[in-house]
Scaffold this motif. Structure first.
Motif, PDB file in Angstrom:
ATOM      1  N   ARG A 158     -34.674 -21.173  37.440  1.00 29.94           N
ATOM      2  CA  ARG A 158     -34.859 -21.022  38.893  1.00 29.94           C
ATOM      3  C   ARG A 158     -36.178 -21.650  39.354  1.00 29.94           C
ATOM      4  O   ARG A 158     -36.269 -22.159  40.465  1.00 29.94           O
ATOM      5  N   GLY A 174     -28.961 -30.387  37.885  1.00 27.87           N
ATOM      6  CA  GLY A 174     -27.603 -29.842  37.838  1.00 27.87           C
ATOM      7  C   GLY A 174     -27.190 -29.459  36.433  1.00 27.87           C
ATOM      8  O   GLY A 174     -26.524 -28.442  36.220  1.00 27.87           O
ATOM      9  N   PHE A 224     -28.883 -26.256  35.565  1.00 22.24           N
ATOM     10  CA  PHE A 224     -28.195 -25.143  36.224  1.00 22.24           C
ATOM     11  C   PHE A 224     -26.936 -24.769  35.448  1.00 22.24           C
ATOM     12  O   PHE A 224     -26.662 -23.592  35.219  1.00 22.24           O
ATOM     13  N   GLU A 279     -20.769 -19.696  37.317  1.00 22.81           N
ATOM     14  CA  GLU A 279     -21.746 -19.758  38.418  1.00 22.81           C
ATOM     15  C   GLU A 279     -21.785 -21.151  39.037  1.00 22.81           C
ATOM     16  O   GLU A 279     -21.943 -21.307  40.246  1.00 22.81           O
ATOM     17  N   MET A 280     -21.618 -22.170  38.202  1.00 23.75           N
ATOM     18  CA  MET A 280     -21.608 -23.538  38.715  1.00 23.75           C
ATOM     19  C   MET A 280     -20.415 -23.765  39.628  1.00 23.75           C
ATOM     20  O   MET A 280     -20.531 -24.452  40.638  1.00 23.75           O
ATOM     21  N   ARG A 281     -19.291 -23.182  39.294  1.00 26.93           N
ATOM     22  CA  ARG A 281     -18.094 -23.320  40.137  1.00 26.93           C
ATOM     23  C   ARG A 281     -18.316 -22.753  41.531  1.00 26.93           C
ATOM     24  O   ARG A 281     -17.757 -23.240  42.505  1.00 26.93           O
ATOM     25  N   LYS A 282     -19.136 -21.704  41.632  1.00 24.59           N
ATOM     26  CA  LYS A 282     -19.413 -21.104  42.936  1.00 24.59           C
ATOM     27  C   LYS A 282     -20.229 -22.040  43.826  1.00 24.59           C
ATOM     28  O   LYS A 282     -20.097 -22.007  45.043  1.00 24.59           O
ATOM     29  N   HIS A 283     -21.089 -22.857  43.215  1.00 22.81           N
ATOM     30  CA  HIS A 283     -22.001 -23.716  43.982  1.00 22.81           C
ATOM     31  C   HIS A 283     -21.560 -25.170  44.038  1.00 22.81           C
ATOM     32  O   HIS A 283     -22.150 -25.950  44.784  1.00 22.81           O
ATOM     33  N   TYR A 284     -20.573 -25.539  43.262  1.00 22.38           N
ATOM     34  CA  TYR A 284     -20.135 -26.930  43.182  1.00 22.38           C
ATOM     35  C   TYR A 284     -18.882 -27.114  44.028  1.00 22.38           C
ATOM     36  O   TYR A 284     -17.891 -26.414  43.849  1.00 22.38           O
ATOM     37  N   ASN A 285     -18.920 -28.058  44.964  1.00 23.83           N
ATOM     38  CA  ASN A 285     -17.778 -28.376  45.810  1.00 23.83           C
ATOM     39  C   ASN A 285     -17.321 -29.791  45.455  1.00 23.83           C
ATOM     40  O   ASN A 285     -17.995 -30.766  45.791  1.00 23.83           O
ATOM     41  N   TYR A 345     -18.974 -33.451  46.763  1.00 17.84           N
ATOM     42  CA  TYR A 345     -19.599 -34.391  45.835  1.00 17.84           C
ATOM     43  C   TYR A 345     -18.856 -35.723  45.811  1.00 17.84           C
ATOM     44  O   TYR A 345     -19.474 -36.778  45.727  1.00 17.84           O
TER      45      TYR A 345
END
Length: 144
Positions: A10, A45, A48, A56-62, A66
Motif C-alpha cells: 500500500r 499492478g 498489487f 482483490e485484483m478482479r475487484k479493481h480491474y476493469n 483497460y
C-alpha cells in the motif's frame, strides 16, 4: 500474503506509479520514455496482484476500461505521428519555437511531439502489461 507485505505494498504502489509517470514525462530529456515508464507503472499492478491476490485484483480491474485505454494510447501515438504527414511521418512541428510555448532546450515542453508520443506509448504499455498479467493469472487459476 501477510499484513507486512500488504501494508508495504500500500505504501510502495503509489511511489512506483509516481516514478513511472516521471519516467514517461521526462523520457525526452533523460534515459527512459514511454515504454520504460509504462513498464514501471505496470510493476505497481504486478505488486498489487502479488500482494493482494487475484480476487482483490478482479475487484479493481476493469477489462473493458483497460482495453479502451490501450486502444486510446495506440490511436494517440498514431495521431501524433500523422499530424506532420504533409511534410513527413513523425514530423516534429509542435512547440517548434512557437510564440506560446517556445521550446527552450532542456525544458519539459521542448521536444515537440515526443512527450505526447511518450504518454501514448506509456499508456499502451501499462494497460497492455497489466491486462496480460491478469489474463495469465486468471488462466493459471482456471487451469488448476
Amino acid at each position: 500474503m501477510g499484513l507486512i507485505v500488504k501494508t508495504s505494498a500500500r505504501a510502495i504502489i503509489p511511489l512506483i506509479g509516481i516514478f513511472g509517470t516521471y519516467i514517461v514525462a521526462h523520457g525526452h530529456l533523460t534515459p527512459g520514455g514511454g515504454f520504460q515508464g509504462g513498464a514501471t507503472i505496470a510493476g505497481a499492478g504486478v505488486l498489487f496482484l502479488v500482494a493482494f491476490g487475484l480476487n482483490e485484483m478482479r475487484k479493481h480491474y476493469n477489462k473493458h476500461l483497460y482495453s479502451a485505454l490501450e486502444g486510446l494510447g495506440g490511436l494517440a501515438f498514431l495521431g501524433a505521428a500523422m499530424l506532420g504527414i504533409g511534410t513527413a511521418f513523425f514530423y516534429n512541428t509542435l512547440w517548434h519555437n512557437g510564440p506560446i510555448l517556445n521550446g527552450k532546450p532542456g525544458t519539459l515542453l521542448s521536444a515537440g511531439f515526443l512527450p505526447i508520443m511518450n504518454l501514448a506509448v506509456g499508456l499502451k504499455v501499462f494497460t497492455g502489461l497489466v491486462s496480460a498479467l491478469v489474463a495469465i493469472a486468471m488462466y493459471r487459476r482456471w487451469k488448476s
